[in-house]
Design a protein around this motif. Sequence first.
Motif, PDB file in Angstrom:
ATOM      1  N   LEU A   1      29.031  61.318  40.668  1.00 14.58           N
ATOM      2  CA  LEU A   1      28.041  61.741  41.664  1.00 14.58           C
ATOM      3  C   LEU A   1      27.348  60.540  42.301  1.00 14.58           C
ATOM      4  O   LEU A   1      26.967  60.581  43.473  1.00 14.58           O
ATOM      5  N   GLU A   2      27.219  59.460  41.522  1.00 14.33           N
ATOM      6  CA  GLU A   2      26.607  58.237  42.058  1.00 14.33           C
ATOM      7  C   GLU A   2      27.459  57.632  43.163  1.00 14.33           C
ATOM      8  O   GLU A   2      26.967  57.239  44.222  1.00 14.33           O
ATOM      9  N   LYS A   3      28.790  57.547  42.885  1.00 12.93           N
ATOM     10  CA  LYS A   3      29.704  56.919  43.848  1.00 12.93           C
ATOM     11  C   LYS A   3      30.955  57.775  43.999  1.00 12.93           C
ATOM     12  O   LYS A   3      32.011  57.453  43.460  1.00 12.93           O
ATOM     13  N   PRO A   4      30.855  58.878  44.727  1.00 18.89           N
ATOM     14  CA  PRO A   4      32.024  59.748  44.885  1.00 18.89           C
ATOM     15  C   PRO A   4      33.167  59.022  45.599  1.00 18.89           C
ATOM     16  O   PRO A   4      32.943  58.302  46.571  1.00 18.89           O
ATOM     17  N   GLY A   5      34.381  59.213  45.081  1.00 17.44           N
ATOM     18  CA  GLY A   5      35.544  58.577  45.701  1.00 17.44           C
ATOM     19  C   GLY A   5      35.638  57.089  45.469  1.00 17.44           C
ATOM     20  O   GLY A   5      36.422  56.399  46.119  1.00 17.44           O
ATOM     21  N   ARG A   6      34.856  56.578  44.523  1.00 16.16           N
ATOM     22  CA  ARG A   6      34.851  55.130  44.267  1.00 16.16           C
ATOM     23  C   ARG A   6      36.202  54.657  43.728  1.00 16.16           C
ATOM     24  O   ARG A   6      36.797  55.289  42.870  1.00 16.16           O
ATOM     25  N   ASP A   7      36.675  53.533  44.252  1.00 17.06           N
ATOM     26  CA  ASP A   7      37.909  52.910  43.787  1.00 17.06           C
ATOM     27  C   ASP A   7      37.542  51.838  42.761  1.00 17.06           C
ATOM     28  O   ASP A   7      36.855  50.868  43.096  1.00 17.06           O
ATOM     29  N   PRO A   8      37.958  51.994  41.490  1.00 16.77           N
ATOM     30  CA  PRO A   8      37.584  50.998  40.471  1.00 16.77           C
ATOM     31  C   PRO A   8      38.097  49.598  40.762  1.00 16.77           C
ATOM     32  O   PRO A   8      37.610  48.627  40.186  1.00 16.77           O
ATOM     33  N   ARG A   9      39.053  49.484  41.689  1.00 11.08           N
ATOM     34  CA  ARG A   9      39.584  48.159  42.022  1.00 11.08           C
ATOM     35  C   ARG A   9      38.640  47.357  42.915  1.00 11.08           C
ATOM     36  O   ARG A   9      38.870  46.161  43.154  1.00 11.08           O
ATOM     37  N   GLU A  10      37.600  48.004  43.394  1.00 14.22           N
ATOM     38  CA  GLU A  10      36.662  47.302  44.280  1.00 14.22           C
ATOM     39  C   GLU A  10      36.008  46.112  43.582  1.00 14.22           C
ATOM     40  O   GLU A  10      35.606  45.140  44.228  1.00 14.22           O
ATOM     41  N   ASP A  11      35.910  46.187  42.252  1.00 14.10           N
ATOM     42  CA  ASP A  11      35.253  45.113  41.512  1.00 14.10           C
ATOM     43  C   ASP A  11      36.197  43.949  41.202  1.00 14.10           C
ATOM     44  O   ASP A  11      35.764  42.911  40.704  1.00 14.10           O
ATOM     45  N   ALA A  12      37.489  44.133  41.462  1.00 19.27           N
ATOM     46  CA  ALA A  12      38.468  43.081  41.142  1.00 19.27           C
ATOM     47  C   ALA A  12      38.355  41.922  42.132  1.00 19.27           C
ATOM     48  O   ALA A  12      37.818  42.065  43.237  1.00 19.27           O
ATOM     49  N   GLU A  13      38.877  40.777  41.719  1.00 14.68           N
ATOM     50  CA  GLU A  13      38.823  39.579  42.563  1.00 14.68           C
ATOM     51  C   GLU A  13      39.724  39.764  43.781  1.00 14.68           C
ATOM     52  O   GLU A  13      40.857  40.216  43.683  1.00 14.68           O
ATOM     53  N   LYS A  14      39.202  39.430  44.950  1.00 16.25           N
ATOM     54  CA  LYS A  14      39.979  39.552  46.178  1.00 16.25           C
ATOM     55  C   LYS A  14      41.014  38.420  46.277  1.00 16.25           C
ATOM     56  O   LYS A  14      40.801  37.325  45.743  1.00 16.25           O
ATOM     57  N   PRO A  15      42.148  38.675  46.953  1.00 12.58           N
ATOM     58  CA  PRO A  15      43.158  37.613  47.117  1.00 12.58           C
ATOM     59  C   PRO A  15      42.565  36.397  47.816  1.00 12.58           C
ATOM     60  O   PRO A  15      41.684  36.522  48.669  1.00 12.58           O
ATOM     61  N   MET A  16      43.049  35.217  47.440  1.00 11.96           N
ATOM     62  CA  MET A  16      42.548  33.990  48.056  1.00 11.96           C
ATOM     63  C   MET A  16      43.271  33.758  49.381  1.00 11.96           C
ATOM     64  O   MET A  16      44.502  33.745  49.437  1.00 11.96           O
ATOM     65  N   LEU A  17      42.483  33.603  50.430  1.00 11.59           N
ATOM     66  CA  LEU A  17      43.043  33.408  51.766  1.00 11.59           C
ATOM     67  C   LEU A  17      42.972  31.931  52.145  1.00 11.59           C
ATOM     68  O   LEU A  17      42.014  31.239  51.833  1.00 11.59           O
ATOM     69  N   ARG A  18      44.005  31.460  52.831  1.00 13.02           N
ATOM     70  CA  ARG A  18      44.083  30.045  53.211  1.00 13.02           C
ATOM     71  C   ARG A  18      44.227  29.919  54.729  1.00 13.02           C
ATOM     72  O   ARG A  18      44.596  30.864  55.424  1.00 13.02           O
ATOM     73  N   SER A  19      43.954  28.706  55.199  1.00 15.54           N
ATOM     74  CA  SER A  19      44.185  28.423  56.614  1.00 15.54           C
ATOM     75  C   SER A  19      44.914  27.101  56.797  1.00 15.54           C
ATOM     76  O   SER A  19      45.263  26.728  57.908  1.00 15.54           O
ATOM     77  N   ASP A  20      45.144  26.371  55.676  1.00 15.63           N
ATOM     78  CA  ASP A  20      45.876  25.112  55.749  1.00 15.63           C
ATOM     79  C   ASP A  20      46.810  25.029  54.552  1.00 15.63           C
ATOM     80  O   ASP A  20      46.758  25.857  53.647  1.00 15.63           O
ATOM     81  N   VAL A  21      47.659  24.003  54.528  1.00 17.10           N
ATOM     82  CA  VAL A  21      48.699  23.937  53.512  1.00 17.10           C
ATOM     83  C   VAL A  21      48.765  22.552  52.886  1.00 17.10           C
ATOM     84  O   VAL A  21      48.477  21.542  53.533  1.00 17.10           O
ATOM     85  N   LEU A  22      49.126  22.510  51.604  1.00 14.86           N
ATOM     86  CA  LEU A  22      49.367  21.260  50.888  1.00 14.86           C
ATOM     87  C   LEU A  22      50.833  21.173  50.498  1.00 14.86           C
ATOM     88  O   LEU A  22      51.560  22.162  50.506  1.00 14.86           O
ATOM     89  N   THR A  23      51.284  19.955  50.116  1.00 12.69           N
ATOM     90  CA  THR A  23      52.605  19.780  49.525  1.00 12.69           C
ATOM     91  C   THR A  23      52.409  19.113  48.171  1.00 12.69           C
ATOM     92  O   THR A  23      51.332  18.580  47.863  1.00 12.69           O
ATOM     93  N   MET A  24      53.457  19.113  47.358  1.00 20.90           N
ATOM     94  CA  MET A  24      53.352  18.454  46.054  1.00 20.90           C
ATOM     95  C   MET A  24      53.034  16.977  46.227  1.00 20.90           C
ATOM     96  O   MET A  24      52.329  16.371  45.418  1.00 20.90           O
ATOM     97  N   GLU A  25      53.562  16.391  47.304  1.00 22.93           N
ATOM     98  CA  GLU A  25      53.329  14.968  47.556  1.00 22.93           C
ATOM     99  C   GLU A  25      51.858  14.679  47.864  1.00 22.93           C
ATOM    100  O   GLU A  25      51.394  13.543  47.695  1.00 22.93           O
ATOM    101  N   ASP A  26      51.124  15.702  48.311  1.00 17.57           N
ATOM    102  CA  ASP A  26      49.699  15.518  48.603  1.00 17.57           C
ATOM    103  C   ASP A  26      48.842  15.476  47.339  1.00 17.57           C
ATOM    104  O   ASP A  26      47.698  15.015  47.365  1.00 17.57           O
ATOM    105  N   LEU A  27      49.384  15.985  46.237  1.00 16.14           N
ATOM    106  CA  LEU A  27      48.595  16.098  45.015  1.00 16.14           C
ATOM    107  C   LEU A  27      48.393  14.749  44.341  1.00 16.14           C
ATOM    108  O   LEU A  27      49.307  13.919  44.313  1.00 16.14           O
ATOM    109  N   GLN A  28      47.216  14.556  43.806  1.00 13.20           N
ATOM    110  CA  GLN A  28      46.905  13.344  43.049  1.00 13.20           C
ATOM    111  C   GLN A  28      46.171  13.727  41.769  1.00 13.20           C
ATOM    112  O   GLN A  28      45.458  14.729  41.724  1.00 13.20           O
TER     113      GLN A  28
END
Length: 700
Positions: free
Chosen positions: A601-628
């Motif tokens: 009754l508190e949260k009708p239709g609530r999706d329990p997955r709402e509390d899970a961590e959201k996917p990480m979104l990126r806008s740039d890219v790295l390569t293995m050679e960039d890692l240090q």
Amino acid sequence: MDDIIQILAKEFGIKENYLKATIALIDEGNTIPFIARYRKEATGSLDDQVLRELADRLAYLRKLEETRENYRNLIEEMGEMTPEIAADLDKAMTLTVLEDIYRPFRPKRRTRATIAKEKGLEPLALLIFAQDLMQPVENFAQEYIDEEKGVETIDEAIAGALDIIAEIISDDAGHRAVVRRIFTNNAMLTSVATDKEAESVYEMYYEYSEPIKKVAGHRVLALNRGEKEGFLRVSVDVNEEEIIAVLDKNINLKNTHTNELIAKTIEDAYKRLIEPSIEREIRNDLSEVSEEGSIKVFGQNLRQLLLAAPIKDKVVLALDPGYRTGCKVAIIDGIGNVLYTGVVYPTTGKTEEAKKILIPQIINNNVDIIAIGNGTASRETEAFVAEMLREIDRKVYYTIVNESGASIYSASKLAAEEFPDFDVALRSAVSIGRRLQDPLAELVKIDPKSIGVGQYQHDMNQKRLAETLGGVVEDCVNSVGVDLNTASASLLSYIAGISGTVSKNILTHRALNGKFKNRKQLLKVKGLGPKAFEQCAGFLRITDGENPLDNTAVHPESYDVAQKLIGQIGVKPDVKKLDTRALAAMLEVGEPTLKDIIAELEKPGRDPREDAEKPMLRSDVLTMEDLQEGMTLKGVVRNIMDFGAFVDIGVHQDGLVHISQLADKFIKHPFEVVAVGDVVDVTVLSVDVAKKRISLSMRK
């Protein structure tokens, strides 16, 4: 049955009244999700995972009792039952011990001992083994010479008698228990290379030795696979002299005329009969325990993946990367409808052409996120996407999606029914995009073994693996709930009480009669009777239906209570001020059920997955050679093993956070600190570009 109840109560720490009620519910054919959610008063609020473990253990103990009685009856029919054997049968707590007790009575294939018995040498064997001969054995063996029976000399008679004694020693449950105990406590699991010059992933096991009581499950499975592939020779090594000395003592050598013969026979019984048998048994037990552990890890990973947060109401452009065949494209609107499909070739040098096709589509369809499959050509596709996004005025992000199983789905009958006009490759792109939007709804279409979050899953008991993973999917689907008017047949088939056939019948009924307006209409579906309705109704949602409670997890059997409760506390109660114990007594309902109704009754239709961590979104890219070394990055946990977690840090090759690097404190298993889908901060420890290995740390 009372004995079983007491054993389960002790092992699970559950009160006997709850156990009896739970077992009764299971025996009545109720599903685990239904029992876990809607029979909390009876079970003491046991969750679905505990209920499944309890059901498995109950089945084992019942099989144990059935086997015990079967062996008891067989031994009695042979006229061989003694008070000692009866007591041993009563005390046996494992199938292995029961097998040891029954071993002497089991019909045998033709052995050296059975051949000797056919020659009439059993009386001589018993005479020698009794160790009370006051004359040389040869004096007694003389009378057993019989050319017609194949005993031509005294030596042949004695040798045959000793073969019988060796089998008697080997079949003795007490002796086998002693040997098994020494193996368990002192034996070493060892492996050597069949070819030390051969390169393989098993090089760390080319000279390996570890006590079996300490060996980790993933190492057992790795050794098994290395042995199967021909790179390793694996054995269980133990001090033979110690075991033979213990057997000598247990058998109590006491007669000078038979000492040497019995001692020689004990050694033969151990080396020829007991040792190979116990080693096989130990290896099988190690494998079984390791497989069970691996299956649990797989199930936990799968649970976390299925319950990952959905990306709702976002337009997704999905890319299934490729080289020669190009990158398959699908644009999907916020509710999963396909708006556009096509193919571009950015990984073969045609980047500008690809941009001319994709950028207008991104702008015109208001794409929010680009989902890139992590298969072949993923790295190059990611670099192209990062470059393309710099040329778009508004903010569009991308993310990497695990595409394991997408190709299997795209070639399936189900995919052909969903998208009859689409090429197989384009179906795969749609699947990648949809599994970002709603992981649970999309991944249920794929065999759980093909989702790619396990370890050594192809080497283990496939029936047991399928049962466990199927249970995990079922629990996840029912914990979230399913929209009755939009769900696919695949999703509906995992709802408690609904079979694959009934799920298709629901779709047929929906197509012929339009949307369901209330849950009771389910009873009009072919094959869905009152029992199935009881099991499934609470897990099926109807939005905008005739009764608002149909869009909650409140079961129809509790609607009257819910309505009375609303009359008492209103639709949106102040939970902190409620006396749930008093309310439950007044409404004549269990307090756990009442609390669940209030939560809905508190949260009708609530999706329990709402509390899970959201996917990480990126806008740039790295390569293995960039890692240090020392570089700090954000990453997503993609898979968890017994020995650590694999984390995607955006360089196409997942890095390993070894269990020793997961936390500043000691942990027994990675699940204590991470879950699949978690976004974590990691530090680069080392990078081996040639071997494509990245070592990471999460320690502060």
